[in-house]
Design a protein around this motif. Structure first.
Motif, PDB file in Angstrom:
ATOM      1  N   ASP A 301      -8.388  23.443 115.906  1.00  0.00           N
ATOM      2  CA  ASP A 301      -8.571  24.777 116.485  1.00  0.00           C
ATOM      3  C   ASP A 301     -10.016  25.013 116.913  1.00  0.00           C
ATOM      4  O   ASP A 301     -10.267  25.767 117.870  1.00  0.00           O
ATOM      5  N   ASP A 302     -10.966  24.382 116.226  1.00  0.00           N
ATOM      6  CA  ASP A 302     -12.371  24.519 116.610  1.00  0.00           C
ATOM      7  C   ASP A 302     -12.700  23.702 117.857  1.00  0.00           C
ATOM      8  O   ASP A 302     -13.797  23.835 118.414  1.00  0.00           O
ATOM      9  N   GLY A 303     -11.776  22.853 118.271  1.00  0.00           N
ATOM     10  CA  GLY A 303     -11.989  22.061 119.483  1.00  0.00           C
ATOM     11  C   GLY A 303     -13.006  20.949 119.319  1.00  0.00           C
ATOM     12  O   GLY A 303     -13.697  20.587 120.286  1.00  0.00           O
ATOM     13  N   ILE A 304     -13.086  20.371 118.116  1.00  0.00           N
ATOM     14  CA  ILE A 304     -14.062  19.303 117.887  1.00  0.00           C
ATOM     15  C   ILE A 304     -13.760  18.107 118.787  1.00  0.00           C
ATOM     16  O   ILE A 304     -12.614  17.676 118.917  1.00  0.00           O
ATOM     17  N   ASP A 305     -14.822  17.565 119.392  1.00  0.00           N
ATOM     18  CA  ASP A 305     -14.685  16.402 120.271  1.00  0.00           C
ATOM     19  C   ASP A 305     -14.852  15.085 119.503  1.00  0.00           C
ATOM     20  O   ASP A 305     -14.093  14.137 119.705  1.00  0.00           O
ATOM     21  N   ILE A 306     -15.868  15.035 118.646  1.00  0.00           N
ATOM     22  CA  ILE A 306     -16.105  13.842 117.828  1.00  0.00           C
ATOM     23  C   ILE A 306     -16.264  14.299 116.384  1.00  0.00           C
ATOM     24  O   ILE A 306     -17.136  15.113 116.078  1.00  0.00           O
ATOM     25  N   LEU A 307     -15.424  13.767 115.517  1.00  0.00           N
ATOM     26  CA  LEU A 307     -15.471  14.106 114.100  1.00  0.00           C
ATOM     27  C   LEU A 307     -16.145  12.958 113.358  1.00  0.00           C
ATOM     28  O   LEU A 307     -15.705  11.812 113.449  1.00  0.00           O
ATOM     29  N   ILE A 308     -17.207  13.273 112.619  1.00  0.00           N
ATOM     30  CA  ILE A 308     -17.944  12.268 111.849  1.00  0.00           C
ATOM     31  C   ILE A 308     -17.627  12.467 110.372  1.00  0.00           C
ATOM     32  O   ILE A 308     -17.944  13.513 109.798  1.00  0.00           O
ATOM     33  N   ILE A 309     -16.986  11.474 109.776  1.00  0.00           N
ATOM     34  CA  ILE A 309     -16.617  11.532 108.358  1.00  0.00           C
ATOM     35  C   ILE A 309     -17.651  10.738 107.577  1.00  0.00           C
ATOM     36  O   ILE A 309     -17.828   9.536 107.785  1.00  0.00           O
ATOM     37  N   LEU A 310     -18.357  11.427 106.697  1.00  0.00           N
ATOM     38  CA  LEU A 310     -19.470  10.844 105.966  1.00  0.00           C
ATOM     39  C   LEU A 310     -19.023  10.271 104.621  1.00  0.00           C
ATOM     40  O   LEU A 310     -18.329  10.942 103.847  1.00  0.00           O
ATOM     41  N   ALA A 311     -19.445   9.016 104.360  1.00  0.00           N
ATOM     42  CA  ALA A 311     -19.212   8.364 103.058  1.00  0.00           C
ATOM     43  C   ALA A 311     -17.781   8.559 102.575  1.00  0.00           C
ATOM     44  O   ALA A 311     -17.544   8.915 101.422  1.00  0.00           O
ATOM     45  N   GLY A 312     -16.831   8.324 103.451  1.00  0.00           N
ATOM     46  CA  GLY A 312     -15.438   8.666 103.180  1.00  0.00           C
ATOM     47  C   GLY A 312     -14.813   7.993 101.976  1.00  0.00           C
ATOM     48  O   GLY A 312     -13.904   8.548 101.365  1.00  0.00           O
ATOM     49  N   TRP A 313     -15.288   6.801 101.603  1.00  0.00           N
ATOM     50  CA  TRP A 313     -14.679   6.088 100.484  1.00  0.00           C
ATOM     51  C   TRP A 313     -15.084   6.672  99.136  1.00  0.00           C
ATOM     52  O   TRP A 313     -14.479   6.334  98.111  1.00  0.00           O
ATOM     53  N   THR A 314     -16.102   7.504  99.089  1.00  0.00           N
ATOM     54  CA  THR A 314     -16.676   7.895  97.801  1.00  0.00           C
ATOM     55  C   THR A 314     -16.336   9.328  97.403  1.00  0.00           C
ATOM     56  O   THR A 314     -16.106  10.196  98.240  1.00  0.00           O
ATOM     57  N   GLY A 315     -16.357   9.581  96.096  1.00  0.00           N
ATOM     58  CA  GLY A 315     -16.265  10.922  95.538  1.00  0.00           C
ATOM     59  C   GLY A 315     -15.094  11.730  96.061  1.00  0.00           C
ATOM     60  O   GLY A 315     -13.954  11.266  96.141  1.00  0.00           O
ATOM     61  N   ASP A 316     -15.393  12.977  96.432  1.00  0.00           N
ATOM     62  CA  ASP A 316     -14.374  13.902  96.939  1.00  0.00           C
ATOM     63  C   ASP A 316     -14.275  13.881  98.461  1.00  0.00           C
ATOM     64  O   ASP A 316     -13.673  14.773  99.065  1.00  0.00           O
ATOM     65  N   ASN A 317     -14.866  12.883  99.091  1.00  0.00           N
ATOM     66  CA  ASN A 317     -14.790  12.798 100.549  1.00  0.00           C
ATOM     67  C   ASN A 317     -13.387  12.390 100.983  1.00  0.00           C
ATOM     68  O   ASN A 317     -12.592  11.886 100.197  1.00  0.00           O
ATOM     69  N   ARG A 318     -13.103  12.618 102.257  1.00  0.00           N
ATOM     70  CA  ARG A 318     -11.714  12.467 102.719  1.00  0.00           C
ATOM     71  C   ARG A 318     -11.605  11.526 103.907  1.00  0.00           C
ATOM     72  O   ARG A 318     -11.441  11.944 105.053  1.00  0.00           O
ATOM     73  N   LEU A 319     -11.701  10.270 103.602  1.00  0.00           N
ATOM     74  CA  LEU A 319     -11.521   9.258 104.632  1.00  0.00           C
ATOM     75  C   LEU A 319     -10.149   9.381 105.281  1.00  0.00           C
ATOM     76  O   LEU A 319      -9.989   9.186 106.490  1.00  0.00           O
ATOM     77  N   ARG A 320      -9.154   9.746 104.461  1.00  0.00           N
ATOM     78  CA  ARG A 320      -7.765   9.821 104.951  1.00  0.00           C
ATOM     79  C   ARG A 320      -7.578  10.870 106.042  1.00  0.00           C
ATOM     80  O   ARG A 320      -6.579  10.855 106.755  1.00  0.00           O
ATOM     81  N   LEU A 321      -8.546  11.780 106.182  1.00  0.00           N
ATOM     82  CA  LEU A 321      -8.445  12.814 107.208  1.00  0.00           C
ATOM     83  C   LEU A 321      -8.310  12.199 108.603  1.00  0.00           C
ATOM     84  O   LEU A 321      -7.658  12.772 109.489  1.00  0.00           O
ATOM     85  N   ALA A 322      -8.895  11.021 108.782  1.00  0.00           N
ATOM     86  CA  ALA A 322      -8.823  10.363 110.091  1.00  0.00           C
ATOM     87  C   ALA A 322      -7.390  10.029 110.479  1.00  0.00           C
ATOM     88  O   ALA A 322      -7.059   9.958 111.666  1.00  0.00           O
ATOM     89  N   ALA A 323      -6.514   9.834 109.484  1.00  0.00           N
ATOM     90  CA  ALA A 323      -5.114   9.506 109.777  1.00  0.00           C
ATOM     91  C   ALA A 323      -4.412  10.653 110.489  1.00  0.00           C
ATOM     92  O   ALA A 323      -3.435  10.438 111.219  1.00  0.00           O
ATOM     93  N   LEU A 324      -4.900  11.889 110.302  1.00  0.00           N
ATOM     94  CA  LEU A 324      -4.281  13.050 110.939  1.00  0.00           C
ATOM     95  C   LEU A 324      -4.775  13.255 112.374  1.00  0.00           C
ATOM     96  O   LEU A 324      -4.244  14.095 113.094  1.00  0.00           O
ATOM     97  N   LYS A 325      -5.794  12.520 112.753  1.00  0.00           N
ATOM     98  CA  LYS A 325      -6.320  12.534 114.125  1.00  0.00           C
ATOM     99  C   LYS A 325      -6.571  13.969 114.624  1.00  0.00           C
ATOM    100  O   LYS A 325      -6.071  14.381 115.679  1.00  0.00           O
ATOM    101  N   PRO A 326      -7.397  14.747 113.903  1.00  0.00           N
ATOM    102  CA  PRO A 326      -7.630  16.127 114.333  1.00  0.00           C
ATOM    103  C   PRO A 326      -8.526  16.239 115.561  1.00  0.00           C
ATOM    104  O   PRO A 326      -8.539  17.270 116.231  1.00  0.00           O
ATOM    105  N   ALA A 327      -9.295  15.190 115.875  1.00  0.00           N
ATOM    106  CA  ALA A 327     -10.201  15.210 117.026  1.00  0.00           C
ATOM    107  C   ALA A 327      -9.886  14.027 117.938  1.00  0.00           C
ATOM    108  O   ALA A 327      -9.271  13.043 117.508  1.00  0.00           O
TER     109      ALA A 327
END
Length: 590
Positions: A301-327
């Motif tokens: 909804d925010d219309g993001i063009d490029i989504l940068i996921i930081l340190a996705g493998w660690t802690g509470d980060n969400r590498l899996r978000l890329a599977a939903l292809k929001p951008a």
């Protein structure tokens, strides 16, 4: 309270329980808040409300609610153990241990209580105690995957990645636990026996757990190659954390005429750094506790063009978000390795970490090479550079201030060989306050003793509280020794900033080449070895040349000042150029 009110309270508690089971955490919170208004002196309701707040990552609320429960019922074990968990997650370990011990005193054979105290003990460096507590919990619940997962992590911390891999595998055979699958992947990066095939299999296993995540409908972002782009950053580390330090000045330096910056903060325990960061971007979205689906919809909804996921493998980060292809495009930055996800389009790196045509890693992302991978902030509280201790009449002192998990058996063996080649030399070990713990020191005395290094040659520091004190401890180190196969990064940077040359062994993976990247940026690639024998040779030659140590130390800050490592504006322009080119090629011309 009337009978009618009691019935209403019971009904609300039941509805809250059903809401939790259905994943409707906000509804559960609303039901419990209504219940606690009717029964404000019911400790159990306050405890349940705290648990729901913790599920939503509202840690401050949870701490207050558990506190109210304990004020009403000081011996409520559930409140103690859950408060300990929340305090643990916000890194208030001393308080967490107090409540974990009280919970265990109230339930001496409680598996949950045993594991909670184990987790605190391990985090505070007492891995032997932690393993004992976890084994007690597993004797009661043999197939409890959470305890198996934690026990595997203890083996990883103690430099036994092979055993850790076995236990993670056992855990996953019982239940496909996401954190165990992720930990299995991470363990491969610490394991010298890991192969490209075994790592790929571990990544594929993690990816399989997220096969149910269907991407959103294809985005319809304008394909104009030159328009102002919306860049979104997603991170759980937007606090006093190395990742925040790496990106803070970059966020502030973005060209607002050509880029609009959004941040999706998964950070639960906000601090002063969080507040600073929020003031340096165009849009700040608090997303801790928000589901993947809701967050993905917000990004779309925010219309993001490029989504940068930081340190996705660690802690509470969400590498899996890329599977939903929001951008339209998704990029990984400051992460250990490939995501394995089809939805991850790019991976930010540099030509030293991933030499063109010579990369020894398997990945599906396009490599986006910056001139230099790292931007590093100058430590504000850094003291002046001290003279090498070997020039003040002390023996040559090697040092490593890295996390114990990186101090693998292979690292220690190489360090011991180096020390044997420099008679009388010493080794100073430090990581936060952990080497102040007697158990951890004893374990390292034992490990080095088996390698022929006596305890009189080992120094431990665990007493530094502030960043200034921590950095000042480098005054006691002549030469830094980088661990492998997982190099230091922040620790290497701090050592170099304090004038301490660091010897590294360059590997074939991203995590094993970051030391080389940092040294190359400072014009010191000769401190990076390509073989273990070279590592020993470089360190021994440095130890034998106090004049060179003096000159390196005296000139290190000047090297840093003229390097790309501290040029926030230049670094950000390079990042923007890479992102713009990626946008044009992968979206506008697609």
């Amino acid at each position: 309270m009337s009978k009618t009110q009691k019935e209403q309270v019971a009904r609300l508690i039941g509805q809250a329980g059903q809401a939790v089971q259905a994943g409707r955490i906000a509804d559960a919170d609303a039901f419990l808040r209504r219940a606690v208004k009717l029964a404000p002196k019911d400790a159990a309701i306050w405890c349940n409300l705290g648990m729901v707040s913790a599920m939503s990552r509202r840690h401050i609320d949870a701490i207050g609610q558990f506190g109210k429960a304990l004020a009403l019922s000081p011996d409520l074990g559930a409140a103690h153990v859950n408060l300990a968990r929340v305090l643990f997650e916000v890194e208030r370990y001393v308080e967490a241990e107090k409540h974990a011990r009280r919970a265990l005193a109230l339930a001496p054979n409680g598996p949950v209580e045993l594991k909670m105290l184990a987790d605190v003990a391990v985090r505070r460096g007492r891995t032997t105690e932690g393993a004992h507590l976890l084994n007690r919990a597993l004797a009661i619940r043999p197939d409890w995957v959470d305890a198996l997962n934690s026990l595997a992590s203890v083996h990883r911390l103690e430099g036994r990645p092979h055993r850790a891999v076995e236990l993670y595998g056992r855990c996953l055979a019982i239940k496909p636990l996401e954190s165990a699958a992720r930990n299995l992947v991470l363990t491969h990066y610490y394991d010298t026996a890991s192969t490209p095939q075994s790592l790929a299999a571990a990544v594929a296993g993690w990816v399989k757990l997220h096969a149910h995540l269907a991407p959103l409908p294809a985005p319809a972002n304008d394909r104009d190659p030159d328009r102002r782009l919306k860049i979104g950053y997603v991170s759980a580390d937007l606090r006093n954390h190395p990742v925040a330090g790496n990106i803070e000045d970059v966020l502030a330096a973005h060209d607002r005429q050509t880029f609009e910056i959004f941040v999706y903060s998964l950070t639960a325990g906000a601090d002063q750094v969080t507040q600073r960061l929020a003031g340096k971007v165009d849009h700040w979205r608090q997303a801790a506790g928000v589901s993947d689906a809701v967050l993905a919809r917000q990004i779309r909804d925010d219309g993001i063009d490029i989504l940068i996921i930081l340190a996705g493998w660690t802690g509470d980060n969400r590498l899996r978000l890329a599977a939903l292809k929001p951008a339209p495009l998704q990029v990984s930055w400051h992460d250990f390795g490939t995501s394995g996800l089809a939805g991850m389009d790019g991976w930010i790196t540099d030509a030293v970490i991933h030499p063109p045509g010579q990369t020894g890693e398997e990945f599906g992302e396009e490599l986006l090479r910056l001139p230099c991978f790292y931007y590093e902030p100058r430590p504000e509280s850094a003291p002046e550079v001290a003279v090498p201790p070997c020039l003040t009449g002390q023996p040559v002192t090697f040092g490593s201030f890295n996390h114990p998990v990186k101090m693998t058996d292979a690292s220690l063996a190489l360090w011991a060989e180096t020390m044997q080649a420099v008679p009388g030399s010493r080794l100073l070990l430090k990581y936060r306050d952990q080497f102040g713990e007697t158990g951890l020191k004893e374990r390292y005395v034992e490990r080095f003793g088996a390698l022929g290094i006596g305890p009189e040659r080992l120094l431990f520091r665990g007493d530094t509280q502030s960043e200034a004190d921590h950095l000042a401890a480098y005054a006691h180190v002549d030469i830094g020794l980088d661990p492998f196969p997982f190099n230091g990064s922040t620790t290497t940077w701090q050592a170099l900033y304090m004038g301490v040359p660091v010897v590294t062994l360059a590997g074939s993976r991203f995590v094993g080449r970051v030391g080389l990247s940092l040294l190359t940026a400072l014009g010191l690639p000769e401190l990076a070895a390509t073989t273990p024998a070279d590592f020993v040779k470089i360190a021994v030659e440095l130890a034998a040349d106090p004049g060179r140590l003096r000159d390196l130390r005296a000139g290190m800050r000047a090297r840093i000042d003229s390097s790309p490592l501290v040029d926030a504006a230049g670094y950000t322009r390079a990042l923007e150029a890479v992102l713009r080119d990626f946008w044009r090629r992968r979206w506008c011309q697609a």
